[in-house]
Motif scaffolding. Structure first.
Motif, mmCIF file in Angstrom:
data_model
loop_
_atom_site.group_PDB
_atom_site.id
_atom_site.type_symbol
_atom_site.label_atom_id
_atom_site.label_comp_id
_atom_site.label_asym_id
_atom_site.label_seq_id
_atom_site.Cartn_x
_atom_site.Cartn_y
_atom_site.Cartn_z
ATOM 1 N N ASP A 163 0.859 -1.188 0.000
ATOM 2 C CA ASP A 163 0.000 0.000 0.000
ATOM 3 C C ASP A 163 0.895 1.238 0.000
ATOM 4 O OD1 ASP A 163 0.895 0.314 2.624
ATOM 5 O OD2 ASP A 163 -1.071 0.057 3.543
ATOM 6 N N ILE A 164 0.329 2.407 0.174
ATOM 7 C CA ILE A 164 1.135 3.634 0.098
ATOM 8 C C ILE A 164 2.140 3.751 1.241
ATOM 9 C CG2 ILE A 164 -0.562 4.926 -1.243
ATOM 10 C CD1 ILE A 164 -1.461 6.274 1.340
ATOM 11 N N MET A 168 2.257 -4.759 3.122
ATOM 12 C CA MET A 168 1.695 -5.697 2.154
ATOM 13 C C MET A 168 0.219 -5.918 2.478
ATOM 14 S SD MET A 168 4.162 -6.109 0.164
ATOM 15 C CE MET A 168 3.670 -7.432 -0.924
ATOM 16 N N ILE A 169 -0.627 -5.741 1.453
ATOM 17 C CA ILE A 169 -2.062 -5.866 1.647
ATOM 18 C C ILE A 169 -2.680 -6.730 0.549
ATOM 19 C CG2 ILE A 169 -2.312 -3.634 2.819
ATOM 20 C CD1 ILE A 169 -3.553 -2.640 0.085
ATOM 21 N N LEU A 170 -3.845 -7.249 0.863
ATOM 22 C CA LEU A 170 -4.710 -7.905 -0.109
ATOM 23 C C LEU A 170 -5.936 -7.022 -0.266
ATOM 24 C CD1 LEU A 170 -4.566 -11.503 1.332
ATOM 25 C CD2 LEU A 170 -3.571 -10.753 -0.833
ATOM 26 N N ARG A 171 -6.526 -7.053 -1.444
ATOM 27 C CA ARG A 171 -7.751 -6.290 -1.677
ATOM 28 C C ARG A 171 -8.828 -7.243 -2.179
ATOM 29 N NH1 ARG A 171 -9.497 -1.450 -1.416
ATOM 30 N NH2 ARG A 171 -10.920 -0.511 -2.902
ATOM 31 N N GLY A 174 -13.677 -4.581 -2.166
ATOM 32 C CA GLY A 174 -13.505 -3.165 -1.904
ATOM 33 C C GLY A 174 -12.836 -2.844 -0.580
ATOM 34 N N THR A 175 -12.223 -3.841 0.026
ATOM 35 C CA THR A 175 -11.610 -3.679 1.350
ATOM 36 C C THR A 175 -10.140 -4.095 1.283
ATOM 37 O OG1 THR A 175 -13.732 -4.255 2.354
ATOM 38 C CG2 THR A 175 -11.814 -4.340 3.788
ATOM 39 N N ASN A 176 -9.288 -3.358 1.996
ATOM 40 C CA ASN A 176 -7.871 -3.714 2.115
ATOM 41 C C ASN A 176 -7.666 -4.525 3.377
ATOM 42 O OD1 ASN A 176 -7.213 -2.243 -0.167
ATOM 43 N ND2 ASN A 176 -6.702 -0.406 0.968
ATOM 44 N N PHE A 177 -6.880 -5.587 3.231
ATOM 45 C CA PHE A 177 -6.541 -6.454 4.360
ATOM 46 C C PHE A 177 -5.040 -6.531 4.506
ATOM 47 C CE2 PHE A 177 -10.591 -8.038 2.656
ATOM 48 C CZ PHE A 177 -11.399 -7.848 3.777
ATOM 49 N N PRO A 178 -4.460 -5.964 5.580
ATOM 50 C CA PRO A 178 -3.005 -6.060 5.757
ATOM 51 C C PRO A 178 -2.572 -7.476 6.092
ATOM 52 C CG PRO A 178 -4.026 -4.888 7.607
ATOM 53 C CD PRO A 178 -5.117 -5.195 6.626
#
Length: 181
Positions: A163-164, A168-171, A174-178
């Motif tokens: 992410d910014i 490290m994230i999963l999407r 419509g939701t981001n999951f670290p």
């Protein structure tokens, strides 16, 4: 798996029959059922997702799926419920195991008992444990989680993007999951 039919707490056949009747028209509405507590039943879901009755593995997958469909969590305790009875069982970790995932625009998990769930705002991917030993889970339904198995978690880690902030994230949904505890 039968037993004394005078005591419903010790009669898994009766519990299974009641669950089968309740699930004939789709998933049983266990969230609407509040029957009286009938005692504990010697059923345990082990860390690997296997179900045991009286210390013996339940070898019929269709029976495990049936029992999984009437599983309910209340105040950190697990119960099998029908419209007329509620029995306590033991769960060592999570009641389900996420054994596969389709990773695309969304992430769709399949559990060891046949549940299919898309990660998103209602079905979060969460990490518990420590940064040295994270344990990944996905919410399945009504407070019940599935432990994401190792091979599936490795595939998720490969699909993750920074992410910014560099985490490290999963999407999905419509939701981001670290992917950090």
């Amino acid at each position: 798996m039968g037993g004394n039919t005078d005591n419903p707490v010790r009669d898994t056949a009766g519990l299974a029959a009641a669950a089968a009747r309740a699930s004939k028209k789709g998933p049983p509405p266990v969230h609407l059922w509040n029957p009286p507590f009938c005692g504990d039943l010697d059923i345990e879901i082990r860390k690997d997702g296997s179900w045991f009755y009286l210390g013996t593995p339940i070898g019929r997958p269709e029976l495990v799926r049936l029992f999984a469909s009437i599983l309910k969590l209340e105040d950190d305790a697990y119960f099998l419920v029908t419209p007329v009875e509620k029995v306590g069982i033991r769960v060592q970790d999570a009641p389900f195991i996420a054994v596969d995932a389709e990773i695309g625009q969304d992430i769709v998990f399949t559990t060891n008992v046949g549940d299919v769930v898309t990660a998103g705002p209602d079905n979060a991917i969460v990490l518990r444990g420590t940064s040295d030993a994270p344990r990944p889970y996905v919410h399945v339904r009504r407070g019940l989680f599935a432990l994401i198995d190792r091979k599936t978690f490795y595939r998720l880690a490969e699909a993750a993007a920074p992410d910014i902030d560099g985490r490290m994230i999963l999407r999905s949904g419509g939701t981001n999951f670290p992917l950090e505890p």
